[in-house]
Design a protein around this motif. Sequence first.
Motif, PDB file in Angstrom:
ATOM      1  N   VAL A 134       0.841  -1.203   0.000  1.00 30.76           N
ATOM      2  CA  VAL A 134       0.000   0.000   0.000  1.00 30.76           C
ATOM      3  C   VAL A 134       0.874   1.251   0.000  1.00 30.76           C
ATOM      4  CG1 VAL A 134      -1.643   1.346   1.381  1.00 30.76           C
ATOM      5  CG2 VAL A 134      -1.990  -1.113   1.068  1.00 30.76           C
ATOM      6  N   GLU A 135       1.895   1.264   0.843  1.00 29.29           N
ATOM      7  CA  GLU A 135       2.715   2.466   0.996  1.00 29.29           C
ATOM      8  C   GLU A 135       3.605   2.748  -0.213  1.00 29.29           C
ATOM      9  OE1 GLU A 135       3.142   3.706   5.495  1.00 29.29           O
ATOM     10  OE2 GLU A 135       4.141   1.782   5.146  1.00 29.29           O
ATOM     11  N   LYS A 136       3.749   1.784  -1.130  1.00 28.73           N
ATOM     12  CA  LYS A 136       4.451   2.066  -2.385  1.00 28.73           C
ATOM     13  C   LYS A 136       3.623   3.002  -3.257  1.00 28.73           C
ATOM     14  CE  LYS A 136       7.209  -2.114  -2.688  1.00 28.73           C
ATOM     15  NZ  LYS A 136       7.396  -3.409  -3.350  1.00 28.73           N
ATOM     16  N   SER A 137       2.307   2.898  -3.155  1.00 28.66           N
ATOM     17  CA  SER A 137       1.417   3.757  -3.944  1.00 28.66           C
ATOM     18  C   SER A 137       0.882   4.940  -3.152  1.00 28.66           C
ATOM     19  CB  SER A 137       0.205   2.949  -4.435  1.00 28.66           C
ATOM     20  OG  SER A 137       0.626   1.893  -5.246  1.00 28.66           O
ATOM     21  N   LEU A 138       0.696   4.741  -1.852  1.00 30.20           N
ATOM     22  CA  LEU A 138       0.084   5.765  -0.996  1.00 30.20           C
ATOM     23  C   LEU A 138       0.909   5.905   0.279  1.00 30.20           C
ATOM     24  CD1 LEU A 138      -2.345   7.646  -0.291  1.00 30.20           C
ATOM     25  CD2 LEU A 138      -3.461   5.621   0.684  1.00 30.20           C
TER      26      LEU A 138
END
Length: 188
Positions: A92-96
């Motif tokens: 998730v944190e790669k995109s957001l």
Amino acid sequence: MANQPNPVTWGDFKSTLEQNADMHLQFEYEAGKFVDSSYHITEIKQAPIVSVDCGGQMNSWTEVIVQLWEPSVKEADRSMKVDKALKIFGIVEKSLPLDPNAIVKIEFGNSKFDMRQMYPGEFVTEGETFTVNLVPDFTQCKALSRNQSCGTSSADASCCAPAEKKEEPKLIVVAEEASCCAPGGGCC
């Protein structure tokens, strides 16, 4: 009334999980009731909140909401391990990029428990299981928590206090002989 829970930040939540990466991650949504072990983490939301309270003050904060879902058919006997949840968070944190200071909420519901967002409360380690005890959120009046009233007109006027009792207007019956519009009648 129960006390407002102390919110856990996303950074603290992740750090606590990282310290227990090899354990099974379980969520207790009510005393003795756990999210089914075959749950999925289906979505992670980051929600910036901007509000104006009844006292006229602007407030803002960010929430990270982790959504849990129970499939209709049980898929696993054991809940996912913490390190799998951390891998999902990493995807998730790669995109957001998630705000480490955001307040964490866990969103869950099933056929016997209406969907709601709850705070992570107590973290319990027992055997191979790491349990996140979920506690409900409560509505609150931010103006009263600042010892203010709602609005700016009067310190006595508060939306959270009992309404003032207003006197009903009285009907005055004027006799037909007395005309209020006659000279000296007092209407003008």
